[in-house]
Design a protein around this motif. Sequence first.
Motif, PDB file in Angstrom:
ATOM      1  N   ARG A 586      19.426  16.000 -23.797  1.00 38.49           N
ATOM      2  CA  ARG A 586      19.313  16.804 -23.131  1.00 38.49           C
ATOM      3  C   ARG A 586      19.078  18.374 -24.728  1.00 38.49           C
ATOM      4  O   ARG A 586      20.949  18.052 -25.623  1.00 38.49           O
ATOM      5  N   ARG A 587      18.415  19.024 -25.308  1.00 42.49           N
ATOM      6  CA  ARG A 587      19.155  20.144 -25.429  1.00 42.49           C
ATOM      7  C   ARG A 587      18.645  21.593 -25.017  1.00 42.49           C
ATOM      8  O   ARG A 587      17.335  21.667 -24.705  1.00 42.49           O
ATOM      9  N   ASP A 588      19.433  22.192 -25.031  1.00 39.47           N
ATOM     10  CA  ASP A 588      19.270  22.957 -24.516  1.00 39.47           C
ATOM     11  C   ASP A 588      19.312  24.816 -25.060  1.00 39.47           C
ATOM     12  O   ASP A 588      19.869  24.543 -26.160  1.00 39.47           O
ATOM     13  N   LEU A 589      18.341  25.819 -24.882  1.00 35.98           N
ATOM     14  CA  LEU A 589      17.873  26.659 -26.257  1.00 35.98           C
ATOM     15  C   LEU A 589      17.943  27.822 -25.068  1.00 35.98           C
ATOM     16  O   LEU A 589      17.454  28.250 -24.286  1.00 35.98           O
ATOM     17  N   ALA A 590      18.536  29.041 -26.190  1.00 33.83           N
ATOM     18  CA  ALA A 590      18.156  29.817 -26.190  1.00 33.83           C
ATOM     19  C   ALA A 590      17.239  30.644 -27.240  1.00 33.83           C
ATOM     20  O   ALA A 590      18.048  31.391 -27.797  1.00 33.83           O
ATOM     21  N   LEU A 591      16.589  30.843 -26.834  1.00 31.52           N
ATOM     22  CA  LEU A 591      15.354  31.453 -28.303  1.00 31.52           C
ATOM     23  C   LEU A 591      15.621  32.862 -27.637  1.00 31.52           C
ATOM     24  O   LEU A 591      15.948  33.711 -26.836  1.00 31.52           O
ATOM     25  N   ASN A 592      15.504  33.033 -29.102  1.00 32.02           N
ATOM     26  CA  ASN A 592      15.848  34.782 -29.604  1.00 32.02           C
ATOM     27  C   ASN A 592      14.225  34.653 -29.680  1.00 32.02           C
ATOM     28  O   ASN A 592      13.848  34.992 -30.562  1.00 32.02           O
ATOM     29  N   LEU A 593      13.453  35.861 -28.615  1.00 33.04           N
ATOM     30  CA  LEU A 593      12.108  36.271 -29.103  1.00 33.04           C
ATOM     31  C   LEU A 593      11.905  37.475 -28.733  1.00 33.04           C
ATOM     32  O   LEU A 593      11.942  38.328 -28.234  1.00 33.04           O
ATOM     33  N   SER A 594      12.213  38.621 -29.780  1.00 35.48           N
ATOM     34  CA  SER A 594      13.448  39.786 -29.465  1.00 35.48           C
ATOM     35  C   SER A 594      11.891  40.631 -29.447  1.00 35.48           C
ATOM     36  O   SER A 594      11.552  41.289 -29.194  1.00 35.48           O
ATOM     37  N   PHE A 595      11.050  39.786 -30.553  1.00 35.11           N
ATOM     38  CA  PHE A 595       9.399  40.739 -31.022  1.00 35.11           C
ATOM     39  C   PHE A 595       8.593  40.391 -29.864  1.00 35.11           C
ATOM     40  O   PHE A 595       7.205  40.804 -29.470  1.00 35.11           O
ATOM     41  N   LEU A 596       8.958  39.353 -28.617  1.00 35.13           N
ATOM     42  CA  LEU A 596       7.918  39.901 -27.400  1.00 35.13           C
ATOM     43  C   LEU A 596       8.865  39.679 -26.213  1.00 35.13           C
ATOM     44  O   LEU A 596       9.026  39.188 -25.030  1.00 35.13           O
ATOM     45  N   ALA A 597      10.003  40.777 -26.509  1.00 32.59           N
ATOM     46  CA  ALA A 597      11.134  41.018 -25.228  1.00 32.59           C
ATOM     47  C   ALA A 597      10.062  41.506 -24.200  1.00 32.59           C
ATOM     48  O   ALA A 597       9.063  42.560 -24.025  1.00 32.59           O
ATOM     49  N   ASN A 598      10.542  41.195 -23.021  1.00 31.77           N
ATOM     50  CA  ASN A 598       9.626  41.693 -21.392  1.00 31.77           C
ATOM     51  C   ASN A 598       8.276  41.001 -21.452  1.00 31.77           C
ATOM     52  O   ASN A 598       7.243  41.344 -20.431  1.00 31.77           O
ATOM     53  N   LYS A 599       7.425  39.980 -21.939  1.00 37.04           N
ATOM     54  CA  LYS A 599       6.131  39.355 -22.435  1.00 37.04           C
ATOM     55  C   LYS A 599       6.320  38.539 -21.367  1.00 37.04           C
ATOM     56  O   LYS A 599       7.292  38.134 -21.223  1.00 37.04           O
ATOM     57  N   LYS A 600       5.023  38.453 -20.621  1.00 40.85           N
ATOM     58  CA  LYS A 600       5.256  36.822 -19.755  1.00 40.85           C
ATOM     59  C   LYS A 600       4.802  36.136 -20.550  1.00 40.85           C
ATOM     60  O   LYS A 600       3.209  35.521 -21.886  1.00 40.85           O
ATOM     61  N   ALA A 601       5.060  34.617 -20.246  1.00 40.16           N
ATOM     62  CA  ALA A 601       4.242  33.564 -20.596  1.00 40.16           C
ATOM     63  C   ALA A 601       3.214  32.462 -19.957  1.00 40.16           C
ATOM     64  O   ALA A 601       4.413  32.643 -19.195  1.00 40.16           O
ATOM     65  N   ARG A 602       2.906  31.699 -20.424  1.00 44.30           N
ATOM     66  CA  ARG A 602       2.176  30.538 -20.050  1.00 44.30           C
ATOM     67  C   ARG A 602       3.135  28.966 -20.560  1.00 44.30           C
ATOM     68  O   ARG A 602       3.399  29.144 -21.420  1.00 44.30           O
ATOM     69  N   LEU A 603       4.191  28.823 -19.666  1.00 40.23           N
ATOM     70  CA  LEU A 603       4.912  27.598 -20.151  1.00 40.23           C
ATOM     71  C   LEU A 603       4.361  26.764 -20.105  1.00 40.23           C
ATOM     72  O   LEU A 603       3.878  25.701 -18.884  1.00 40.23           O
ATOM     73  N   ILE A 604       3.593  25.328 -20.941  1.00 40.01           N
ATOM     74  CA  ILE A 604       3.143  23.820 -20.173  1.00 40.01           C
ATOM     75  C   ILE A 604       4.837  22.716 -20.839  1.00 40.01           C
ATOM     76  O   ILE A 604       5.123  23.134 -22.078  1.00 40.01           O
ATOM     77  N   PHE A 605       5.046  22.071 -19.943  1.00 41.35           N
ATOM     78  CA  PHE A 605       6.583  21.190 -20.076  1.00 41.35           C
ATOM     79  C   PHE A 605       5.526  19.595 -19.834  1.00 41.35           C
ATOM     80  O   PHE A 605       5.023  19.691 -19.001  1.00 41.35           O
ATOM     81  N   SER A 606       6.899  18.509 -19.788  1.00 43.26           N
ATOM     82  CA  SER A 606       6.615  18.075 -19.397  1.00 43.26           C
ATOM     83  C   SER A 606       7.395  17.601 -17.584  1.00 43.26           C
ATOM     84  O   SER A 606       9.110  18.018 -17.822  1.00 43.26           O
ATOM     85  N   GLU A 607       7.512  17.389 -16.804  1.00 49.77           N
ATOM     86  CA  GLU A 607       8.759  17.221 -16.006  1.00 49.77           C
ATOM     87  C   GLU A 607       7.623  16.038 -14.712  1.00 49.77           C
ATOM     88  O   GLU A 607       6.342  15.797 -14.388  1.00 49.77           O
ATOM     89  N   GLY A 608       8.559  14.907 -13.947  1.00 50.56           N
ATOM     90  CA  GLY A 608       8.202  14.128 -13.629  1.00 50.56           C
ATOM     91  C   GLY A 608       7.810  13.194 -13.869  1.00 50.56           C
ATOM     92  O   GLY A 608       8.165  12.492 -14.790  1.00 50.56           O
ATOM     93  N   THR A 609       7.428  11.688 -13.536  1.00 47.52           N
ATOM     94  CA  THR A 609       7.289  10.436 -13.686  1.00 47.52           C
ATOM     95  C   THR A 609       5.891   9.850 -13.895  1.00 47.52           C
ATOM     96  O   THR A 609       5.780   8.462 -14.505  1.00 47.52           O
ATOM     97  N   ALA A 610       4.680  11.164 -14.047  1.00 47.45           N
ATOM     98  CA  ALA A 610       4.246   9.984 -13.648  1.00 47.45           C
ATOM     99  C   ALA A 610       3.040  10.085 -15.607  1.00 47.45           C
ATOM    100  O   ALA A 610       3.857  10.983 -16.031  1.00 47.45           O
ATOM    101  N   GLU A 611       1.851   9.068 -15.579  1.00 46.01           N
ATOM    102  CA  GLU A 611       1.596   8.807 -17.232  1.00 46.01           C
ATOM    103  C   GLU A 611       1.799  10.325 -17.947  1.00 46.01           C
ATOM    104  O   GLU A 611       1.694  10.200 -18.903  1.00 46.01           O
ATOM    105  N   VAL A 612       0.816  10.996 -17.217  1.00 47.16           N
ATOM    106  CA  VAL A 612       0.612  12.380 -18.670  1.00 47.16           C
ATOM    107  C   VAL A 612       1.440  13.655 -17.079  1.00 47.16           C
ATOM    108  O   VAL A 612       0.595  14.167 -16.827  1.00 47.16           O
ATOM    109  N   ASN A 613       2.143  14.249 -17.200  1.00 45.97           N
ATOM    110  CA  ASN A 613       3.479  14.796 -16.277  1.00 45.97           C
ATOM    111  C   ASN A 613       3.139  15.647 -16.821  1.00 45.97           C
ATOM    112  O   ASN A 613       4.929  16.740 -16.791  1.00 45.97           O
ATOM    113  N   LEU A 614       2.345  16.378 -17.922  1.00 43.16           N
ATOM    114  CA  LEU A 614       2.072  17.758 -17.701  1.00 43.16           C
ATOM    115  C   LEU A 614       2.526  19.030 -16.764  1.00 43.16           C
ATOM    116  O   LEU A 614       1.655  18.691 -15.889  1.00 43.16           O
TER     117      LEU A 614
END
Length: 643
Positions: A586-614
Motif C-alpha cells: 500500500r502507498r499513501d499519497l499526499a499529492l501537491n496539486l496547488s495548481f488545482l486548489a478547490n477544484k473537483k475531479a472525477r476519480l477512477i480507482f479499483s475496489e472490490g473483487t470483481a474481474e473489472v473492479n473499477l
Amino acid sequence: MKILIGLIGLMMCCKIGIAQTNNYKLFSPNKNLELVCSPKKLNYTVSYKGKLVLADSKLGLVREDEDFSNGLVLTKVSKPATVTQNYTMVNAKKSSITYKAIETTFEFRTNKGSRMNLIFRMADDGVAFRYEFPEQNKSVKKIVSESTSFRFLAGTRAWLQPKADAQTGFEHTNPSYEAHYNMDIPVGTPSGSSNGWVYPALFKLDQVWMLLTEADLGRGYCGTSLAQNSVDNEYKVNFPQPAEGIPGAALLPESALPWKTPWRIMAIGDLKTISESTLGTDLAQPAKAMDQAFIQPGKAAWSWVLEKDAATIYSVQKKYVDYAAKMNWQYSLIDANWDKTIGYDSVAALAKYAKEKQVGLLLWYNSAGNWNTVKFTPRDKLLTHQSRIEEFSRLKEMGIKGIKVDFFAGDGQSMINYYRDILEDAADYQLLVNFHGATLPRGLQRTYPNLMTAEAVFGYEMISFDQNAANKAPSHAVMSAMVRNAFDPMDFTPMVLYKIPGIKRVTTPAFELATSVIFLSGIQHFAETPSGMSHVPDFVKTFLMELPKNWDDTRFIDGYPGQFDVVARKSGKKWYIAGINGENKRRDLALNLSFLANKKARLIFSEGTAEVNLKSEEVKVGPNGKLDLSMKGYDGFVLVFEE
C-alpha cells in the motif's frame, strides 16, 4: 603570439570565469549548474548547486587519420551566447516548447593543424556538448572511437538497461532495447551484456538525479551506448557491434567535412526537473520541411498483442475497425502477414470501409535485409528508395494512413540512416511511421514529425508471452515511464482491463487504465480487445473515448524510479492525473496539486473483487492544494479535472 593568446583567454575569463589557470567555468542561466572545462587536460567536471556530481571526465575522439583526444592546442574560446528555440510537437510532453541555453565554443588545433571545435550548451535542466570538424574537405573521414566519458562519484546509484548482443534473440533480431532495468545498483557495476547499457541511463547522487542520452545523430553518426565496464565509476561511450549495420555499408561514423557529432546530453536536478525536461528534443534537429496536415496523433485498436497471428484475417480486422470507431479512436493496426492472409485488394476494401467509420488503417512491415531471419511478411519492400516509393505509392492509393516497421539490426550508421530514409519517403506519401524492434529515437520525432512512436521497450507483448514478465510488469512500467519515455515517444502498447489469455495479470484494472495517461506515444496502441472491453463499465469506456490524442502540458507530481509514478497532463481545459504503484504494498499519497486548489475531479480507482473492479467518485482538492489518496499494491488511479 603567446601574450596575445593569453590576453584573449583573459578577456574570455571575464565572461566565463576561471577556476584556475587554463580552466574555464560555464554556468546555466539560473547558475545552478556549473561545468568546469580543462582544455589542457581535455576533461570536464559538473556541479549542481555547488555539489560536484561528475568528476574528471574525458573529452575528445579519435579519427582514423588523426587523434583528437591528446595534444590539442586551444586557439579560441567564444563569448557565451544565448540560444533560444521555440517549437511545437504532437507526440511529446508539451505541445509548445521553449528551449533556452548558453552556448560556448572551444576551438582547438592538432599539431598537424587540423581543427576541432568543442561546443557546450548549458541549460537550467542540464548540460550538453558535441564535437565539430569545421573544415571543408570532401574526403571521407572515419571515427574509430570516442574518448568521451562520464565519471561518477563513489556512492552514486544507477538505473540501467543492458543492451543485448547483436544477432541474439528471436530470429537474430537483437539489439532492440527490450530488457528489464537493473535498478538502484552501484555505479561501476558491469553490464551483463558485452554490448553495454542503453540510453537513457539514470543516476542518483544523494538527492541529485542525472539522466544521460544523446540526440541529433544526423546522417554522419552511429547510435552509441555506455560501455559494459566502468572502471573507477567511469562510463565510456560505446560504439555498436559489427552486426548492427547494413552489410557492406557504414557501421562506425564516417563523413566528409564539415561534420558535427551528436549531442551528449545530461539532464540534472531533482526528479521533477528530470521528468519535465525536454532536452532530448531541444537538441534534436528541427523539423524537416514537409506538409504536416496528415500528421494526426491518436489512439489505435490492435488485435495481435492478445489474439496473435490467427486474428490477421479480414473478418477479425473489420471487427477491430468497428471497435476503434465505437471507442472514438483514430486508427486500427493490422500486423504481420496481412499481405498473405488478407491481401492488398481486401486491405484496400477494408481501408475504404474504415474511412467511412472515420478510422485510419496502419500496416505492419518487416524491415527485412539479411540482418534478420524473420519470415513474416511483407518483407524486402522497404530496402531501397525505388522499392519504397513503389510500395508507399500503392499504400497511398489504398488509403493507408501509416506503417509499422519491425526488426531492425541495431545502431550502426547505415542502420540509423535507413530509419531516416524510411521517414523521408513515407512523408512524401503522407504516411505516419512506427518503428518496432528498433533503437531509441533520440529526438528523431522532432526532425521527422511523421515518426509518431517507437517501441524500444520490453512492452506488453512480452507480458502476454510470459508470467515472469507479467510479475515484473508493475515496477517495469514505472521504470519505462520515467526513463525510457523521458524524452521519446514509447509504443509500450498498454492496457488490458480484463484478461490476458494464459497469463495472470498482477496489476489492478486501475493500474492498467492509468497507463493510458502515464505512457506517451503519438499513436497509443491499446492492447485491450473488443471482447475484453465489453466487460468494462460504461464510465470507463467514456473516459477512453474522450481521452485526448496529445498533450499541451505535463507536470511531475510524485514518484520514484521502479516504485511509483504520478503525473499530470493537460489537454485544452482538462487536467488528467494518473498514478501507478510498482510495488506490492500500500502507498499513501499526499499529492501537491496547488495548481488545482478547490477544484473537483472525477476519480477512477479499483475496489472490490470483481474481474473489472473499477469505480468512480467525485473528489475535491483542498484550498491548500492537497489531496490524499491511497493505492493498493500494484494499483493505480486516474483523476479528471474540468477547468
